[in-house]
Scaffold this motif. Structure first.
Motif, mmCIF file in Angstrom:
data_model
loop_
_atom_site.group_PDB
_atom_site.id
_atom_site.type_symbol
_atom_site.label_atom_id
_atom_site.label_comp_id
_atom_site.label_asym_id
_atom_site.label_seq_id
_atom_site.Cartn_x
_atom_site.Cartn_y
_atom_site.Cartn_z
ATOM 1 N N ALA A 392 48.008 -3.994 -51.686
ATOM 2 C CA ALA A 392 49.367 -3.889 -52.236
ATOM 3 C C ALA A 392 49.396 -2.956 -53.437
ATOM 4 C CB ALA A 392 49.882 -5.275 -52.613
ATOM 5 N N GLN A 393 48.367 -3.046 -54.282
ATOM 6 C CA GLN A 393 48.301 -2.151 -55.441
ATOM 7 C C GLN A 393 48.137 -0.703 -55.008
ATOM 8 O OE1 GLN A 393 45.167 -3.745 -57.894
ATOM 9 N NE2 GLN A 393 46.266 -5.639 -58.303
ATOM 10 N N ALA A 394 47.328 -0.480 -53.980
ATOM 11 C CA ALA A 394 47.154 0.884 -53.467
ATOM 12 C C ALA A 394 48.468 1.431 -52.938
ATOM 13 C CB ALA A 394 46.081 0.903 -52.374
ATOM 14 N N ALA A 395 49.250 0.581 -52.271
ATOM 15 C CA ALA A 395 50.546 1.014 -51.746
ATOM 16 C C ALA A 395 51.494 1.398 -52.874
ATOM 17 C CB ALA A 395 51.159 -0.085 -50.893
ATOM 18 N N LEU A 396 51.407 0.698 -54.000
ATOM 19 C CA LEU A 396 52.273 0.991 -55.148
ATOM 20 C C LEU A 396 51.874 2.269 -55.874
ATOM 21 C CD1 LEU A 396 52.694 -2.599 -56.589
ATOM 22 C CD2 LEU A 396 54.541 -1.156 -55.706
ATOM 23 N N GLU A 397 50.664 2.787 -55.612
ATOM 24 C CA GLU A 397 50.216 3.993 -56.303
ATOM 25 C C GLU A 397 51.145 5.172 -56.038
ATOM 26 O OE1 GLU A 397 47.985 4.903 -58.584
ATOM 27 O OE2 GLU A 397 47.641 2.755 -58.849
ATOM 28 N N THR A 398 51.823 5.179 -54.894
ATOM 29 C CA THR A 398 52.740 6.284 -54.618
ATOM 30 C C THR A 398 53.868 6.326 -55.640
ATOM 31 O OG1 THR A 398 54.021 4.894 -53.097
ATOM 32 C CG2 THR A 398 52.250 6.223 -52.152
ATOM 33 N N VAL A 399 54.261 5.160 -56.141
ATOM 34 C CA VAL A 399 55.316 5.092 -57.151
ATOM 35 C C VAL A 399 54.773 5.496 -58.517
ATOM 36 C CG1 VAL A 399 56.950 3.569 -58.343
ATOM 37 C CG2 VAL A 399 56.585 3.347 -55.871
#
Length: 417
Positions: A392-399
């Protein structure tokens, strides 16, 4: 951190790029350092106060930051802090493992918005069926978010095995899978408006443990144990993936050349003596309920802890023996990398308090540098959720890399500006 000033108002491509860069800079700084006043952010990043005020206002319009507490202890009039918010967006993490599939959704501040898990035996089911179960779980998680008016910005899935850059599981020894296109299968079935990526579960567990802003977690090894053993290397706050992304396969170091055959086909891999299967083999007979695969891992480990707490000699001997092997492998890694800490995650975290003495003794005995070179042993507080949280944290890296990808929303009266 180095910054780029926003300059005078304008619409040139260069100015747009500069502004997007500085938006990301401020957002990442708040993640790393915690709530800050605008004046403090400006001083720490080398930006003007007016520039920071404009950037914070835009981040607020995108729902990514909010007003926090008053900042005390500073010179002059105390300011109101700014902190991460992001309740309108979420990063999705998922895990596909031998015994289960699970999902989690985290907002920008790390709050859990949804969490789901389904037990299964991925070794006996076709890969397509297991992926379909994961798809169903992701869809239910997205539905949870929709009911809260939250938009997913990405999905990162952790799997047990080697994953290439296209999201293909090239080799999953404990799953018994080879060349399974997990990423393409998920994209085809979900057809999402967000990015879908696949990574090794140990890498994602390491990302979850490398807490931004914590100097004691900038140089760590994370050892993640379930049926197999994997992990990740974090150096100076960054995950080390290796040339082709296959770093962290600690479980397949050869530590006992004349030992048991591993699921990968070789003999004496570390996970054959340190994995959960090794512990259960030593602690219980084949017909013991604690080895019943229909029970969840949490249930089985709770029973192991219960027996150890009651002083059961066989259970304690098994924990001590496996703990020594964990320490032997940890010493090999510490000699090579000299991390500040070795963080034990997954099943190691659940029973690690019973293993810790044996692990630390073997670590000190096996490391050439005095005092194990300063490497300490820590137990993860995330347990089996480390990998899915890291996803989930990796997915938020785009933001965090580009906050402008999140649409602006009208601010409520009295909201941060």
């Amino acid at each position: 951190m180095r910054s780029i000033e926003t300059g005078e108002p304008g619409h040139s491509a260069d100015q747009v790029t500069v502004r997007r860069t500085n938006l990301a800079l401020v957002l990442r700084h708040l993640r790393a350092e915690g709530p800050r006043s605008r004046a403090t952010v400006a001083a720490e990043l080398g930006l003007t106060r007016s520039a920071v005020s404009q950037l914070v206002a835009e981040l607020a319009e995108r729902g990514l930051v909010r007003e926090g507490r008053r900042e005390h202890g500073s010179v002059g009039r105390p300011g109101t802090t700014v902190e991460l918010a992001g309740h309108g967006i979420a990063g999705l993490g998922a895990e596909l493992n031998v015994n289960h599939v699970n999902t989690i959704a985290l907002d920008l501040a790390g709050e859990v918005l949804s969490e789901r898990q389904v037990a299964l035996d991925a070794r006996t089911a076709p890969a397509e069926e297991v992926v379909e179960r994961l798809v169903e779980l992701v869809e239910r998680t997205v539905a949870d978010l929709a009911r809260r008016d939250v938009q997913p910005v990405g999905l990162t899935v952790g799997v047990a095995g080697l994953v290439d850059e296209d999201g293909v599981l090239t080799h999953g020894p404990n799953l018994g899978w080879r060349d399974v296109p997990v990423g393409p299968m998920l994209r085809e079935r979900l057809r999402p408006a967000y990015d879908v990526r696949v990574d090794n579960e140990g890498n994602l567990a390491a990302l979850a443990e490398a807490t931004p802003g914590d100097p004691d977690r900038r140089d760590v090894l994370v050892i993640f144990g379930e049926v197999g053993v994997g992990g990740g290397i974090v150096a100076d706050g960054r995950l080390l993936r290796g040339r082709q992304g296959y770093a962290g396969e600690f479980g397949h170091m050869i530590v006992e050349p004349q030992g048991r055959r591993c699921g990968c086909g070789r003999v004496g891999c570390w996970e054959t003596v340190a994995g959960l299967r090794a512990l259960l083999d030593q602690a219980a007979d084949p017909d013991d309920p604690v080895r019943d695969p229909s029970l969840s891992l949490d249930q089985r480990l709770t029973e192991i802890n219960r027996r150890a707490d009651l002083g059961d000699t066989r259970t304690l001997a098994a924990l001590d023996q496996v703990g020594r092997w964990v320490g032997v492998g940890a010493a090999v890694l510490a000699n090579a990398l000299n991390p500040a800490a070795i963080v034990l995650s997954g099943y190691f975290a659940a029973v690690g308090h019973h293993m810790r003495s044996a692990i630390e003794t073997a670590l000190v005995d096996g490391v050439l540098a005095p005092g194990a070179g300063g490497t300490r042993v820590e137990l993860s507080t995330l347990g089996f959720t480390a990998s899915v949280r890291g996803g989930a944290q990796a997915a938020l890296e785009t933001v965090f890399a580009d906050p402008a990808r999140v649409e602006r929303r009208p601010l409520a009266r009295g909201a941060l500006r």
